[in-house]
Design an enzyme around this catalytic site. Structure first.
Site, mmCIF file in Angstrom:
data_model
loop_
_atom_site.group_PDB
_atom_site.id
_atom_site.type_symbol
_atom_site.label_atom_id
_atom_site.label_comp_id
_atom_site.label_asym_id
_atom_site.label_seq_id
_atom_site.Cartn_x
_atom_site.Cartn_y
_atom_site.Cartn_z
ATOM 1 N N ALA A 184 -13.882 -3.743 1.013
ATOM 2 C CA ALA A 184 -12.959 -2.998 1.868
ATOM 3 C C ALA A 184 -12.365 -3.890 2.949
ATOM 4 O O ALA A 184 -13.046 -4.778 3.494
ATOM 5 C CB ALA A 184 -13.677 -1.822 2.517
ATOM 6 N N ASP A 208 -1.511 -3.252 -4.327
ATOM 7 C CA ASP A 208 -2.518 -2.824 -3.367
ATOM 8 C C ASP A 208 -2.833 -1.366 -3.680
ATOM 9 O O ASP A 208 -2.409 -0.837 -4.708
ATOM 10 C CB ASP A 208 -2.009 -3.007 -1.932
ATOM 11 C CG ASP A 208 -3.132 -2.984 -0.907
ATOM 12 O OD1 ASP A 208 -3.461 -1.887 -0.417
ATOM 13 O OD2 ASP A 208 -3.691 -4.046 -0.602
ATOM 14 N N ARG A 213 0.855 -1.190 0.000
ATOM 15 C CA ARG A 213 0.000 0.000 0.000
ATOM 16 C C ARG A 213 0.891 1.240 0.000
ATOM 17 O O ARG A 213 1.668 1.455 0.937
ATOM 18 C CB ARG A 213 -0.921 -0.033 1.210
ATOM 19 C CG ARG A 213 -1.891 1.129 1.295
ATOM 20 C CD ARG A 213 -3.053 0.812 2.226
ATOM 21 N NE ARG A 213 -3.871 -0.273 1.688
ATOM 22 C CZ ARG A 213 -5.092 -0.578 2.142
ATOM 23 N NH1 ARG A 213 -5.626 0.120 3.118
ATOM 24 N NH2 ARG A 213 -5.764 -1.584 1.617
ATOM 25 N N LYS A 255 1.801 -7.628 5.151
ATOM 26 C CA LYS A 255 1.414 -6.426 4.417
ATOM 27 C C LYS A 255 2.606 -5.483 4.406
ATOM 28 O O LYS A 255 3.459 -5.522 5.303
ATOM 29 C CB LYS A 255 0.223 -5.728 5.091
ATOM 30 C CG LYS A 255 -0.591 -4.862 4.147
ATOM 31 C CD LYS A 255 -1.465 -5.697 3.216
ATOM 32 C CE LYS A 255 -2.387 -4.823 2.399
ATOM 33 N NZ LYS A 255 -3.283 -5.633 1.554
#
Length: 337
Positions: free
Chosen positions: A248, A103, A33, A69
């Site tokens: 989401a 992402d 991200r 992540k």
């Protein structure tokens, strides 16, 4: 390995953070991200929460993967090639314990550059032999979960009114799938170019509202497909829908919100159950499978909803608690082969 580890580097003018939540079932896979967080503390909270969600997602889908992540604290609009290469070096330094993918703020073209420095990357462009964008498979998985949830009320998507918050890669894909099935859809996304085209192509079946109005739309399904924590306790006590099911990650402000939804008989489809399609696609690709293999394995999503509903009824808990329990059981009972 179970138990979070956090890895942080400052390089090329940005902070890069990788959280590895669990490798019990296999290497930790999770997207990168790229976002201009307000501060480092916010980025670290986000990456840790997202990594935990990836652990649950992989376990519930019974994939031989753990949860991880990455976040890069920076504006993707000013991102440089050197930053992408540095991130590739960062991933490579973890020696395969973490596999990165696209992402929010990153895509398959960025994965191609990152892949110049590490082999621990998936979701490369198809032209390079990669799996491509997992977003359409995430959208398809959400659609399958939504179909299964509607069936609990004796409805199909052709009968349904769905309110979608956020029409990016996943929300936009979900919108098009719903329209194919004849659903009526209300959407909200101030940055979407798709909405105008869809409004022209489907007059009378699509309505666009302001972002602050989408949670007030009376509908069958509210589909959050944007930022996290959009449903707090106040909204749970007022949202005018029968089902919450979207793409989401972490759409509930906290797990207590699920109890508020359940008290009003609003069916909450846990996010890591509904949005597992993209991860399933990447897992199939890592095993050498193609898009057809992914579509076949996506049936685990409605099957998992049936299991969650049965567990919730049997144990007298809400669906969020049931999904958490089942994911935990799977995480420990079936480690990677």
């Amino acid at each position: 390995m179970d138990g979070e580890s956090l890895h942080i580097v400052q390089t090329e003018g940005v902070e890069m953070i990788i959280a590895i939540d669990s490798t019990l079932r296999g290497p930790a896979l999770g997207g990168c991200r790229w976002k201009p967080y307000p501060d480092s503390a916010a980025a670290r909270r986000d990456v840790q929460e997202l990594a935990r969600a990836m652990t649950r997602k992989a376990a519930l889908a019974r994939l031989d993967l753990g949860g991880g992540k990455a976040v890069v604290v920076g504006d993707p609009r000013t991102r440089t090639r050197e930053q992408l290469l540095a991130f590739g070096d960062f991933v490579q330094s973890l020696e395969g314990r973490y596999i990165t993918a696209a992402d929010m703020g990153s895509g398959e073209e960025q994965m191609a550059v990152i892949g110049e420095r590490t082999r621990h990357v998936c979701g490369l462009p198809v032209r390079l032999g990669g799996a491509g964008d997992p977003g359409p498979f995430t959208a398809l998985g959400v659609k399958l979960a939504l179909d299964a949830a509607l069936a609990q009320f004796g409805k199909t998507t052709a009968d349904a009114h769905v309110a979608i918050q956020g029409v990016g890669s996943v929300g936009g894909g979900l919108l098009l799938l719903l329209l194919e099935d004849g659903a009526r859809v209300t959407v909200a996304d101030p940055k979407s170019d798709l909405i105008d085209a869809v409004l022209r192509a489907h007059p009378g079946r699509v309505e666009s509202v302001e972002l602050d109005q989408i949670t007030r739309v009376s509908c069958d399904v509210f589909a959050p497909c944007g930022p996290p924590a959009v449903i707090d306790s106040a909204l749970a006590n007022a949202i005018p829908c029968q089902i919450v099911c979207g793409g989401a990650n972490n759409p509930l402000a906290n797990l207590d919100v699920a109890a508020g939804l359940a008290a009003r008989d609003v069916l909450y489809v846990p996010d890591f159950l509904a949005n597992a399609g993209g991860l399933i696609h990447l897992a199939c690709a890592l095993e050498g499978g193609d898009a057809d293999a992914t579509r076949a394995r996506l049936r685990v999503i409605p099957e998992n909803l049936d299991e969650v509903l049965a567990y919730a009824k049997r144990e007298a808990v809400n669906t969020a608690q049931a999904a958490e329990a089942l994911a935990r059981i799977s995480q420990y009972a079936a480690p990677a082969s």
